[in-house]
Scaffold this active site. Structure first.
Site, PDB file in Angstrom:
ATOM      1  N   ASP A   9       0.872  -1.182   0.000  1.00  0.00           N
ATOM      2  CA  ASP A   9       0.000   0.000   0.000  1.00  0.00           C
ATOM      3  C   ASP A   9       0.901   1.222   0.000  1.00  0.00           C
ATOM      4  O   ASP A   9       2.104   1.122   0.185  1.00  0.00           O
ATOM      5  CB  ASP A   9      -0.881  -0.015   1.253  1.00  0.00           C
ATOM      6  CG  ASP A   9      -1.769   1.221   1.357  1.00  0.00           C
ATOM      7  OD1 ASP A   9      -2.340   1.632   0.331  1.00  0.00           O
ATOM      8  OD2 ASP A   9      -1.894   1.791   2.463  1.00  0.00           O
ATOM      9  N   SER A  10       0.294   2.394  -0.198  1.00  0.00           N
ATOM     10  CA  SER A  10       1.061   3.636  -0.142  1.00  0.00           C
ATOM     11  C   SER A  10       1.520   3.964   1.283  1.00  0.00           C
ATOM     12  O   SER A  10       2.411   4.760   1.469  1.00  0.00           O
ATOM     13  CB  SER A  10       0.192   4.786  -0.643  1.00  0.00           C
ATOM     14  OG  SER A  10      -0.998   4.852   0.102  1.00  0.00           O
ATOM     15  N   GLU A 151      -5.308   9.796   9.693  1.00  0.00           N
ATOM     16  CA  GLU A 151      -3.906   9.777  10.106  1.00  0.00           C
ATOM     17  C   GLU A 151      -3.629  10.778  11.233  1.00  0.00           C
ATOM     18  O   GLU A 151      -2.652  10.632  11.955  1.00  0.00           O
ATOM     19  CB  GLU A 151      -3.000   9.994   8.896  1.00  0.00           C
ATOM     20  CG  GLU A 151      -3.229   8.874   7.891  1.00  0.00           C
ATOM     21  CD  GLU A 151      -2.037   8.530   7.025  1.00  0.00           C
ATOM     22  OE1 GLU A 151      -1.177   9.375   6.829  1.00  0.00           O
ATOM     23  OE2 GLU A 151      -1.997   7.376   6.544  1.00  0.00           O
ATOM     24  N   CYS A 183     -11.455   2.891  -0.049  1.00  0.00           N
ATOM     25  CA  CYS A 183     -10.103   3.316   0.312  1.00  0.00           C
ATOM     26  C   CYS A 183      -9.750   2.522   1.557  1.00  0.00           C
ATOM     27  O   CYS A 183     -10.581   2.392   2.465  1.00  0.00           O
ATOM     28  CB  CYS A 183     -10.058   4.819   0.602  1.00  0.00           C
ATOM     29  SG  CYS A 183      -8.519   5.360   1.410  1.00  0.00           S
ATOM     30  N   HIS A 185      -8.141   3.100   4.110  1.00  0.00           N
ATOM     31  CA  HIS A 185      -8.250   3.778   5.410  1.00  0.00           C
ATOM     32  C   HIS A 185      -9.679   3.764   5.950  1.00  0.00           C
ATOM     33  O   HIS A 185      -9.892   3.897   7.151  1.00  0.00           O
ATOM     34  CB  HIS A 185      -7.834   5.248   5.300  1.00  0.00           C
ATOM     35  CG  HIS A 185      -6.350   5.489   5.341  1.00  0.00           C
ATOM     36  ND1 HIS A 185      -5.540   5.167   4.294  1.00  0.00           N
ATOM     37  CD2 HIS A 185      -5.549   6.027   6.292  1.00  0.00           C
ATOM     38  CE1 HIS A 185      -4.288   5.513   4.597  1.00  0.00           C
ATOM     39  NE2 HIS A 185      -4.270   6.031   5.807  1.00  0.00           N
TER      40      HIS A 185
END
Lengths: 267, 267
Positions: A9-10, A151, A183, A185
């Site tokens: 993942d990023s 985040e 997504c 997240h």
């Protein structure tokens, strides 16, 4: 086959996928790569994402992975098809399983999809859902603030509630009954989305559905690990290993050790 | 000397500095680079920022710039000292001018600094202000959500007001009278910060102060451009040129043309 599964993942978002994989397949080992030097992917172009994903796949292959999961919606949208033609181990993204579940779940035929700008502008969920059933209506909404809010730790916070309410207002007024959290997240905001959307809307968590799809694939290809207790989970990042380990430990308590640093631009 | 000034940032934020330079020095040409493939810098490590900044300086030197402005607080904090030893043209960051102005402005001796996580954790403003006057008290606050909020266009919005109010609550309770907007995006929130902080607090805009410092430097070093009407402003990015040009045009109307794409990892 006791080789590990590669997951990337990023950043930390893909850990929601890793968590489902570990939970559904406790015998499997994993090697996770988070591209924390180049996060976020959601606002980058197709060409850039293809290049970054290719570098990561090369790195994971140095770890002898038997299969790869692209645990990032943007990278799945842009890079999966090309990567499939370039490597000879199974590779899957997070779009397909979520799209199928959404298509099966909706009763009214209207599905909402929320994701980063990259995922939404790629139109990948709409395309994939229409390949399954061309008559379904898909209403998409990019939500670029949600990753930064997660985040920053504002998971249960009235600001996040307000931002989500604004993002989903059109989806609500068009009476969707199935919403894809597109997504990695967003499963961390599952309860908030559930409360704002109300009981009549089913939430689809692609992390959960992808782990299920991976399990079927490993069984079908005879790639499952033996129940011999030799399970490991390794974590690598391209930057900020300590911050990653802190955030990651809160998502996968007891699983995440210190992450190794990889100079990913060399791959 | 009719060579251009090189200016760089992780993305669009540094345009607030470019705008001040163009406004205060209308005879000067500029070459701007925004590292949009690797934005944001504020959450990346020192080593990564030094590497990225070095690549960008090499690129700008291919454009024959006569001086370089690091229009990014994080890159100024981490990379300026090292870059100064590596190149033989003048290079300046955005920290010094803002720190001097804040130190001159405060009457009560308590200065607040807001910025990204990278800038704040580097402690660079505190160090620089203490080099000027060791008796000044510096109270810092990282504000990681403000860049995403600005880039989402929520500049006049109650959510942004609430987030800023939370971030500055400690600064207010400790009665600072000077606040450094230590991120190049924040001048776009100047009015909101002003309203929330109240009249008794002076806001310091390092973009404005840096352009002033650059003007003095060019005059001192005899590097000013002639008033011959041959002024140009070129823009380059590492990704997403169209999105950059759209955002940039709203910050510098009439100045920004189509941006060129640079493969910055090759430098």
């Amino acid at each position: 086959m006791n080789l590990p599964i590669g997951i990337f993942d990023s950043g930390v978002g893909g850990l929601t996928v890793a968590k489902e994989i570990v939970s559904q397949m406790p015998n499997e080992s994993t090697v996770y790569f988070g591209d924390t030097a180049r996060v976020p992917y959601g606002s980058k172009s197709r060409d850039t994402i293809i290049k970054y994903s290719g570098q990561i796949v090369k790195f994971l292959q140095t770890k002898n992975v038997k299969a790869i999961v692209i645990a990032c919606n943007t990278a799945s949208a842009f890079a999966l098809d090309i990567l499939k033609t370039e490597i000879d181990i199974p590779i899957m993204g997070v779009i397909h399983a979520g799209a199928i579940t959404a298509a099966k779940t909706t009763k009214v035929g209207r599905i909402g999809v929320v994701g980063t700008s990259g995922t939404i502008s790629s139109g990948i969920y709409e395309k994939t859902i229409h390949q399954i059933n061309n008559e379904l209506e898909v209403i998409q909404k990019a939500c670029p603030l949600l990753v930064p809010l997660v985040e920053e730790g504002l998971i249960n916070d009235r600001v996040t509630d307000e931002i989500i309410s604004r993002y989903v207002s059109e989806l609500k007024s068009r009476h969707i009954d199935s919403l894809v959290l597109g997504c990695t997240h967003y499963p961390l905001l599952y309860k908030t989305f559930g409360r704002i959307m109300g009981e009549e809307v089913s939430l689809v968590n692609p992390a959960y559905e992808t782990a299920k799809e991976l399990k079927s694939l490993l069984e079908r290809e005879n790639l499952c690990a033996a129940d011999d207790g030799k399970v490991f989970h390794d974590f690598y990042v391209s930057d900020m290993a300590e911050r990653f380990s802190d955030l990651a430990s809160s998502i996968m308590p007891g699983i995440v050790k210190k992450a190794g640093i990889v100079n990913i631009e060399e791959f």
